[in-house]
Design a protein around this motif. Structure first.
Motif, PDB file in Angstrom:
ATOM      1  N   LYS A  35      -0.785   6.921 -10.888  1.00 56.18           N
ATOM      2  CA  LYS A  35      -1.501   7.958 -10.003  1.00 56.18           C
ATOM      3  C   LYS A  35      -2.593   6.381  -9.427  1.00 56.18           C
ATOM      4  O   LYS A  35      -3.025   7.107  -7.707  1.00 56.18           O
ATOM      5  CB  LYS A  35      -2.850   8.619 -10.941  1.00 56.18           C
ATOM      6  CG  LYS A  35      -2.267   9.500 -11.288  1.00 56.18           C
ATOM      7  CD  LYS A  35      -2.762  10.052 -12.357  1.00 56.18           C
ATOM      8  CE  LYS A  35      -2.924  11.473 -12.743  1.00 56.18           C
ATOM      9  NZ  LYS A  35      -2.930  11.746 -14.073  1.00 56.18           N
ATOM     10  N   LEU A  36      -2.615   5.341  -9.341  1.00 49.49           N
ATOM     11  CA  LEU A  36      -3.786   4.694  -8.854  1.00 49.49           C
ATOM     12  C   LEU A  36      -2.052   3.462  -7.912  1.00 49.49           C
ATOM     13  O   LEU A  36      -2.926   3.219  -6.744  1.00 49.49           O
ATOM     14  CB  LEU A  36      -3.918   3.921  -9.559  1.00 49.49           C
ATOM     15  CG  LEU A  36      -4.825   3.716 -10.522  1.00 49.49           C
ATOM     16  CD1 LEU A  36      -4.633   2.211 -11.882  1.00 49.49           C
ATOM     17  CD2 LEU A  36      -5.590   4.081 -10.231  1.00 49.49           C
ATOM     18  N   ALA A  39      -2.506   6.599  -5.482  1.00 49.78           N
ATOM     19  CA  ALA A  39      -4.278   6.862  -4.097  1.00 49.78           C
ATOM     20  C   ALA A  39      -4.246   6.211  -3.419  1.00 49.78           C
ATOM     21  O   ALA A  39      -4.939   7.208  -2.206  1.00 49.78           O
ATOM     22  CB  ALA A  39      -4.853   6.637  -5.541  1.00 49.78           C
ATOM     23  N   PRO A  40      -3.367   5.067  -3.028  1.00 44.69           N
ATOM     24  CA  PRO A  40      -4.297   4.804  -1.504  1.00 44.69           C
ATOM     25  C   PRO A  40      -3.453   5.606  -0.327  1.00 44.69           C
ATOM     26  O   PRO A  40      -3.728   6.546   1.240  1.00 44.69           O
ATOM     27  CB  PRO A  40      -3.202   3.667  -1.254  1.00 44.69           C
ATOM     28  CG  PRO A  40      -3.583   2.676  -2.482  1.00 44.69           C
ATOM     29  CD  PRO A  40      -3.233   4.378  -3.667  1.00 44.69           C
ATOM     30  N   SER A  41      -2.239   5.724  -0.478  1.00 43.91           N
ATOM     31  CA  SER A  41      -1.144   6.418   0.249  1.00 43.91           C
ATOM     32  C   SER A  41      -1.423   7.627   0.734  1.00 43.91           C
ATOM     33  O   SER A  41      -1.897   8.691   1.271  1.00 43.91           O
ATOM     34  CB  SER A  41       0.504   6.529  -0.248  1.00 43.91           C
ATOM     35  OG  SER A  41       0.527   5.294   0.121  1.00 43.91           O
ATOM     36  N   ALA A  43      -4.992   9.034  -0.468  1.00 41.50           N
ATOM     37  CA  ALA A  43      -6.466   9.176   0.340  1.00 41.50           C
ATOM     38  C   ALA A  43      -5.620   9.501   2.173  1.00 41.50           C
ATOM     39  O   ALA A  43      -6.648   9.792   2.488  1.00 41.50           O
ATOM     40  CB  ALA A  43      -7.074   8.002   0.192  1.00 41.50           C
ATOM     41  N   ALA A  44      -4.882   7.856   2.421  1.00 42.82           N
ATOM     42  CA  ALA A  44      -4.211   8.348   4.088  1.00 42.82           C
ATOM     43  C   ALA A  44      -3.970   9.137   4.480  1.00 42.82           C
ATOM     44  O   ALA A  44      -4.036   9.780   5.714  1.00 42.82           O
ATOM     45  CB  ALA A  44      -4.010   7.040   3.784  1.00 42.82           C
TER      46      ALA A  44
END
Length: 315
Positions: A35-36, A39-41, A43-44
């Motif tokens: 999940k970590l 998470a950035p992708s 959010a993008a």
């Protein structure tokens, strides 16, 4: 008096030993590592896809022109959109381009897949040749076909140089036929991809069924038409959805091949949206046209996803 050794280290477990790291924190990190990483992708995507879709929806209900205006005025932009004659030309062209592009690509793709399914010699080379156009961008495809279809340097000039001075093939410069040049280029690029989809499906068909049909005296065309192709019906829907999506969002091919011309005779909704938004400074109308395109794509994809999910539950 006893001297202490300066290099002495107390054994593990004594009072002077360093406290161990909490095992719970490490286990928590390992449990949520995937999940970590994602998470950035995620959010993008939320910001640059769904966030801007929401922004476009909001802008379409404003009176924005060259710069965004955030004062809601209702569906005025949609009313203005459907009063523009150029929008109707784009819709008509989409129906022509989409219908021919999807139908011809499916027909050629199925035919090529059936031929390659006969285990002919040189299958690997032919498969690569058919798939190669899909590796190109639509900009490259449009530019190449613009040269090929140009009456002064392309097919028309080549045939005339062979001794046929009356030959004419100037579709790209005629208002009534320019949209058909888009069909030619798009089919050339996408039919190999459709072939790959159907060839993979054909290779998964149970060969025992085909052998049994042979023993019953069925001809090869009848076997494919009555047994094989109906058994890979889900691939038809998948190919249709992919091709329809390509047709609705076609922009770069139009820009590279015809530029929407002559005039705006070969306009599609995507080029109309760009024209309204960035050249005529009508952001609200451009946003409204973008939502019409989105609604078309949703109308195609949602029934497909529903049928797939419904079929998965039955299994």
């Amino acid at each position: 008096m006893t001297l202490q050794n300066p290099t002495y280290r107390p054994p593990a477990g004594t009072a002077d030993a360093a406290p161990p790291r909490p095992a719970g924190l490490r286990a928590l990190a390992q449990r949520h590592l995937s999940k970590l990483v994602v998470a950035p992708s995620f959010a993008a995507i939320l910001l640059f896809v769904y966030g801007f879709i929401a922004w476009t929806v909001y802008i379409s209900f404003t009176n924005s022109k060259m710069l965004p205006s955030y004062e809601l005025v209702g569906p005025d932009a949609f009313s203005k959109l459907w009063r523009i004659s150029r929008w109707y030309v784009a819709i008509e062209n989409l129906l022509i381009f989409g219908g021919l592009f999807i139908g011809i690509s499916l027909a050629i793709g199925i035919l090529l897949a059936v031929l390659l399914d006969q285990r002919i010699r040189g299958e690997g080379v032919l498969r690569t040749i058919y798939l190669y156009p899909m590796a190109l961008s639509f900009i490259v495809t449009g530019t190449a076909w613009k040269w090929i279809l140009n009456p002064t340097i392309g097919i028309q000039e080549f045939v005339r140089s062979l001794g046929f001075p009356a030959f004419t093939f100037d579709w790209i410069v005629q208002q009534d036929t320019a949209v058909y040049t888009l069909v030619i280029a798009a089919v050339w690029q996408s039919s190999g991809f459709v072939m790959a989809l159907f060839l993979a499906a054909l290779r998964g068909v149970d060969q025992e069924i085909i052998k049994a049909a042979y023993l019953d005296g069925a001809s090869l065309p009848r076997i494919y038409w009555g047994i094989v192709l109906p058994s890979i019906r889900p691939v038809f829907m998948s190919a249709f959805v992919i091709l329809a999506h390509l047709a609705v969002k076609s922009y770069d091919l139009v820009v590279a091949l015809t530029g929407g011309g002559p005039g705006y005779a070969s306009d599609l909704p995507a080029t109309f949206m760009y024209e309204m938004t960035f050249r005529r400074n009508q952001i609200a109308i451009g946003s409204a046209s973008a939502l019409m395109m989105l609604a078309t794509v949703v109308a195609i994809i949602v029934p497909y996803l529903y049928s797939e999910l419904k079929g998965g539950k039955r299994v």
